[in-house]
Design a protein around this motif. Structure first.
Motif, PDB file in Angstrom:
ATOM      1  N   ARG A  30      -7.558  -2.317  11.953  1.00 39.67           N
ATOM      2  CA  ARG A  30      -8.513  -2.744  10.941  1.00 39.67           C
ATOM      3  C   ARG A  30      -9.867  -2.099  11.199  1.00 39.67           C
ATOM      4  NH1 ARG A  30      -6.940  -4.614   6.415  1.00 39.67           N
ATOM      5  NH2 ARG A  30      -8.896  -5.785   6.222  1.00 39.67           N
ATOM      6  N   ASP A  31     -10.410  -1.472  10.174  1.00 36.99           N
ATOM      7  CA  ASP A  31     -11.729  -0.846  10.276  1.00 36.99           C
ATOM      8  C   ASP A  31     -12.492  -1.130   8.986  1.00 36.99           C
ATOM      9  OD1 ASP A  31     -13.978   0.701  10.464  1.00 36.99           O
ATOM     10  OD2 ASP A  31     -12.956   2.521  11.101  1.00 36.99           O
ATOM     11  N   PRO A  32     -13.330  -2.163   8.982  1.00 36.91           N
ATOM     12  CA  PRO A  32     -14.051  -2.537   7.766  1.00 36.91           C
ATOM     13  C   PRO A  32     -15.107  -1.528   7.325  1.00 36.91           C
ATOM     14  CG  PRO A  32     -14.818  -3.830   9.628  1.00 36.91           C
ATOM     15  CD  PRO A  32     -13.614  -3.082  10.097  1.00 36.91           C
ATOM     16  N   LEU A  33     -15.430  -0.566   8.186  1.00 38.90           N
ATOM     17  CA  LEU A  33     -16.431   0.444   7.841  1.00 38.90           C
ATOM     18  C   LEU A  33     -15.801   1.789   7.491  1.00 38.90           C
ATOM     19  CD1 LEU A  33     -19.104  -0.268  10.617  1.00 38.90           C
ATOM     20  CD2 LEU A  33     -19.057  -1.115   8.267  1.00 38.90           C
ATOM     21  N   ALA A  34     -14.482   1.863   7.486  1.00 35.49           N
ATOM     22  CA  ALA A  34     -13.797   3.148   7.319  1.00 35.49           C
ATOM     23  C   ALA A  34     -14.162   3.845   6.017  1.00 35.49           C
ATOM     24  CB  ALA A  34     -12.283   2.944   7.405  1.00 35.49           C
ATOM     25  N   TRP A  35     -14.177   3.118   4.917  1.00 37.44           N
ATOM     26  CA  TRP A  35     -14.527   3.718   3.629  1.00 37.44           C
ATOM     27  C   TRP A  35     -16.037   3.926   3.515  1.00 37.44           C
ATOM     28  CZ3 TRP A  35     -11.403   6.153   0.550  1.00 37.44           C
ATOM     29  CH2 TRP A  35     -10.060   5.793   0.478  1.00 37.44           C
ATOM     30  N   GLN A  36     -16.791   2.968   3.989  1.00 39.86           N
ATOM     31  CA  GLN A  36     -18.242   3.003   3.823  1.00 39.86           C
ATOM     32  C   GLN A  36     -18.857   4.252   4.469  1.00 39.86           C
ATOM     33  OE1 GLN A  36     -20.003  -0.701   4.977  1.00 39.86           O
ATOM     34  NE2 GLN A  36     -22.102  -0.014   4.628  1.00 39.86           N
ATOM     35  N   ILE A  37     -18.386   4.600   5.659  1.00 38.94           N
ATOM     36  CA  ILE A  37     -18.998   5.733   6.351  1.00 38.94           C
ATOM     37  C   ILE A  37     -18.620   7.072   5.736  1.00 38.94           C
ATOM     38  CG2 ILE A  37     -17.183   6.140   8.074  1.00 38.94           C
ATOM     39  CD1 ILE A  37     -19.520   6.451  10.131  1.00 38.94           C
ATOM     40  N   LEU A  38     -17.492   7.121   5.025  1.00 45.13           N
ATOM     41  CA  LEU A  38     -17.055   8.387   4.421  1.00 45.13           C
ATOM     42  C   LEU A  38     -17.973   8.831   3.286  1.00 45.13           C
ATOM     43  CD1 LEU A  38     -13.171   8.003   4.273  1.00 45.13           C
ATOM     44  CD2 LEU A  38     -14.441   9.743   5.541  1.00 45.13           C
ATOM     45  N   GLY A  39     -18.433   7.866   2.479  1.00 42.97           N
ATOM     46  CA  GLY A  39     -19.290   8.221   1.351  1.00 42.97           C
ATOM     47  C   GLY A  39     -18.556   8.940   0.238  1.00 42.97           C
ATOM     48  N   ILE A  40     -17.267   8.627   0.049  1.00 45.54           N
ATOM     49  CA  ILE A  40     -16.486   9.241  -1.020  1.00 45.54           C
ATOM     50  C   ILE A  40     -15.960   8.146  -1.949  1.00 45.54           C
ATOM     51  CG2 ILE A  40     -15.836  11.239   0.358  1.00 45.54           C
ATOM     52  CD1 ILE A  40     -13.143   9.959   0.894  1.00 45.54           C
ATOM     53  N   ASP A  41     -15.506   8.551  -3.115  1.00 43.05           N
ATOM     54  CA  ASP A  41     -15.007   7.610  -4.111  1.00 43.05           C
ATOM     55  C   ASP A  41     -13.648   7.049  -3.666  1.00 43.05           C
ATOM     56  OD1 ASP A  41     -13.506   6.660  -6.503  1.00 43.05           O
ATOM     57  OD2 ASP A  41     -15.324   7.274  -7.553  1.00 43.05           O
ATOM     58  N   ARG A  42     -13.616   5.758  -3.388  1.00 40.20           N
ATOM     59  CA  ARG A  42     -12.403   5.129  -2.871  1.00 40.20           C
ATOM     60  C   ARG A  42     -11.249   5.201  -3.857  1.00 40.20           C
ATOM     61  NH1 ARG A  42     -12.783  -0.681   0.093  1.00 40.20           N
ATOM     62  NH2 ARG A  42     -10.622  -0.922   0.796  1.00 40.20           N
ATOM     63  N   GLU A  43     -11.480   4.776  -5.087  1.00 38.02           N
ATOM     64  CA  GLU A  43     -10.410   4.734  -6.082  1.00 38.02           C
ATOM     65  C   GLU A  43      -9.890   6.135  -6.397  1.00 38.02           C
ATOM     66  OE1 GLU A  43      -8.987   1.976  -6.953  1.00 38.02           O
ATOM     67  OE2 GLU A  43     -10.428   0.930  -5.681  1.00 38.02           O
ATOM     68  N   ALA A  44     -10.818   7.089  -6.532  1.00 36.78           N
ATOM     69  CA  ALA A  44     -10.400   8.462  -6.824  1.00 36.78           C
ATOM     70  C   ALA A  44      -9.581   9.038  -5.680  1.00 36.78           C
ATOM     71  CB  ALA A  44     -11.622   9.331  -7.090  1.00 36.78           C
ATOM     72  N   THR A  45      -9.977   8.735  -4.464  1.00 33.42           N
ATOM     73  CA  THR A  45      -9.240   9.241  -3.297  1.00 33.42           C
ATOM     74  C   THR A  45      -7.848   8.647  -3.240  1.00 33.42           C
ATOM     75  OG1 THR A  45     -11.298   9.516  -2.051  1.00 33.42           O
ATOM     76  CG2 THR A  45      -9.251   9.435  -0.781  1.00 33.42           C
ATOM     77  N   LEU A  46      -7.736   7.339  -3.472  1.00 28.12           N
ATOM     78  CA  LEU A  46      -6.429   6.677  -3.420  1.00 28.12           C
ATOM     79  C   LEU A  46      -5.513   7.148  -4.540  1.00 28.12           C
ATOM     80  CD1 LEU A  46      -7.584   3.058  -2.532  1.00 28.12           C
ATOM     81  CD2 LEU A  46      -6.245   4.593  -1.067  1.00 28.12           C
ATOM     82  N   ALA A  47      -6.101   7.645  -5.623  1.00 26.63           N
ATOM     83  CA  ALA A  47      -5.293   8.135  -6.750  1.00 26.63           C
ATOM     84  C   ALA A  47      -4.731   9.519  -6.506  1.00 26.63           C
ATOM     85  CB  ALA A  47      -6.142   8.131  -8.024  1.00 26.63           C
ATOM     86  N   GLU A  48      -5.241  10.216  -5.505  1.00 28.89           N
ATOM     87  CA  GLU A  48      -4.760  11.568  -5.216  1.00 28.89           C
ATOM     88  C   GLU A  48      -3.428  11.512  -4.476  1.00 28.89           C
ATOM     89  OE1 GLU A  48      -7.787  13.421  -2.949  1.00 28.89           O
ATOM     90  OE2 GLU A  48      -9.258  13.466  -4.589  1.00 28.89           O
ATOM     91  N   PRO A  49      -2.503  12.431  -4.783  1.00 33.02           N
ATOM     92  CA  PRO A  49      -1.206  12.460  -4.092  1.00 33.02           C
ATOM     93  C   PRO A  49      -1.351  12.550  -2.573  1.00 33.02           C
ATOM     94  CG  PRO A  49      -1.165  13.903  -6.002  1.00 33.02           C
ATOM     95  CD  PRO A  49      -2.587  13.455  -5.842  1.00 33.02           C
ATOM     96  N   GLU A  50      -2.383  13.234  -2.107  1.00 33.06           N
ATOM     97  CA  GLU A  50      -2.600  13.406  -0.668  1.00 33.06           C
ATOM     98  C   GLU A  50      -2.824  12.077   0.039  1.00 33.06           C
ATOM     99  OE1 GLU A  50      -3.142  15.376   3.007  1.00 33.06           O
ATOM    100  OE2 GLU A  50      -2.283  16.035   1.103  1.00 33.06           O
ATOM    101  N   ALA A  51      -3.293  11.065  -0.703  1.00 34.33           N
ATOM    102  CA  ALA A  51      -3.605   9.772  -0.094  1.00 34.33           C
ATOM    103  C   ALA A  51      -2.381   9.121   0.530  1.00 34.33           C
ATOM    104  CB  ALA A  51      -4.226   8.845  -1.132  1.00 34.33           C
ATOM    105  N   THR A  52      -1.234   9.281  -0.103  1.00 31.89           N
ATOM    106  CA  THR A  52      -0.013   8.663   0.419  1.00 31.89           C
ATOM    107  C   THR A  52       0.917   9.681   1.067  1.00 31.89           C
ATOM    108  OG1 THR A  52       0.973   8.858  -1.801  1.00 31.89           O
ATOM    109  CG2 THR A  52      -0.068   6.763  -1.228  1.00 31.89           C
ATOM    110  N   ALA A  53       0.478  10.930   1.135  1.00 30.56           N
ATOM    111  CA  ALA A  53       1.292  11.957   1.796  1.00 30.56           C
ATOM    112  C   ALA A  53       1.177  11.817   3.313  1.00 30.56           C
ATOM    113  CB  ALA A  53       0.824  13.346   1.359  1.00 30.56           C
ATOM    114  N   ARG A  54       2.134  12.374   4.001  1.00 32.05           N
ATOM    115  CA  ARG A  54       2.139  12.412   5.464  1.00 32.05           C
ATOM    116  C   ARG A  54       1.928  11.021   6.084  1.00 32.05           C
ATOM    117  NH1 ARG A  54      -0.799  16.691   3.515  1.00 32.05           N
ATOM    118  NH2 ARG A  54       0.256  18.686   3.734  1.00 32.05           N
ATOM    119  N   PRO A  55       2.792  10.070   5.757  1.00 36.13           N
ATOM    120  CA  PRO A  55       2.617   8.712   6.305  1.00 36.13           C
ATOM    121  C   PRO A  55       2.706   8.660   7.826  1.00 36.13           C
ATOM    122  CG  PRO A  55       4.752   8.946   5.234  1.00 36.13           C
ATOM    123  CD  PRO A  55       3.960  10.154   4.863  1.00 36.13           C
ATOM    124  N   ARG A  56       3.490   9.551   8.429  1.00 39.93           N
ATOM    125  CA  ARG A  56       3.612   9.527   9.887  1.00 39.93           C
ATOM    126  C   ARG A  56       2.286   9.889  10.543  1.00 39.93           C
ATOM    127  NH1 ARG A  56       9.370  12.314  11.337  1.00 39.93           N
ATOM    128  NH2 ARG A  56       8.526  12.065  13.430  1.00 39.93           N
TER     129      ARG A  56
END
Length: 274
Positions: A30-56
């Motif tokens: 658990r990292d509650p600051l993981a998204w905040q420190i990135l400074g990128i659009d969370r929803e847009a990032t999660l919508a990209e195919p790369e977001a769920t690629a390479r699960p390992r």
């Protein structure tokens, strides 16, 4: 490296860490600051195919942080009060540190450290007084000397977090840093490393070849890898007498609660203590 910023691979790893909070529910780490420190659009990032690629890879990145912070918690119980994050980049531990009385030293290239502080300010993340920034040129500077200049006590035990760095270094560079760490009485380090490609099963060799090609494209080539037996011998020679090394099956068992199987090789999580 991009001047004054974390490496491209470090930014990618931080993104996987953030995505783990949503796609996997943060069940490993658990990292509650993981998204905040990135400074990128969370929803847009999660919508990209790369977001769920390479699960390992995503799970491994979460597991290495969990392993490091579980090990740190045990060290703090023994009285360790100094934490050194090597190649801090976008690591957030210092800003959610639950261990009162500990001092955190974030070590990175000087320009990267300046960028990190600017990023924290932009993200509205408070910097505790217990955090010290240490600019180090790893090719020319004495690591411990630079830490001492920042208030580090080199006569007291310390816990070193060294994640996502060793796979990109030469064996000589790895040994040099481990020697510096070992010079601190009671020092402990957590790191991750990868075995040479010839030790991997065929499908894993394909995965590694793909990773090698991708990181080479951004100018951050991987090293050939380290053999576990040889690395353990190096650690022993340097004075590390306690070594815990998790391979693929052990990582699966500990952090996923699944049977480990017999598939060895690949990425390792290692803890060593002087």
């Amino acid at each position: 490296m991009r001047e004054g910023e974390p490496s491209r691979t470090a930014f990618g790893a931080a993104t996987y860490r953030a995505v783990h909070q949503d796609v996997d529910g943060g069940r490993i780490f658990r990292d509650p600051l993981a998204w905040q420190i990135l400074g990128i659009d969370r929803e847009a990032t999660l919508a990209e195919p790369e977001a769920t690629a390479r699960p390992r890879l995503r799970v491994f990145i979460a597991a290495r942080h969990r392993f490091a912070e579980d090990s740190l918690a045990a060290a703090v119980e023994r009285g360790v009060a100094q934490v050194v994050v090597l190649g801090a980049g976008l690591d957030t531990f210092a800003y959610r540190n639950p261990f009162a009385g500990t001092r955190v030293f974030e070590v990175d290239f000087p320009a990267t450290g300046v960028w990190k502080r600017e990023r924290l300010a932009d993200a509205g993340i408070e910097v505790p007084e217990s955090v010290a920034y240490v600019g180090v040129d790893f090719e020319t500077d004495d690591l411990v000397a630079r830490l001492v200049e920042a208030g580090f006590d080199d006569a007291a035990p310390a816990f070193f977090v060294w994640l996502g760095v060793v796979p990109y270094l030469t064996e000589e560079a790895v040994t040099t840093t481990l020697r510096s760490i070992a010079s601190v009485p009671g020092a402990e380090v957590v790191l991750d490393y990868t075995n040479p490609a010839h030790e991997l099963r065929l499908t894993a060799q394909g995965d590694r070849a793909d990773l090698i090609a991708r990181v080479a494209e951004v100018g951050e080539p991987l090293s050939p890898g380290l053999e576990a037996e040889h690395l353990h011998a190096v650690l022993s020679d340097l004075g590390f007498t306690e070594v815990e090394d998790l391979d693929r099956p052990q990582i699966r068992e500990r952090f996923l609660g699944r049977p480990g199987g017999t598939e060895g090789g690949g990425a390792h999580l290692l803890r060593a203590r002087v």
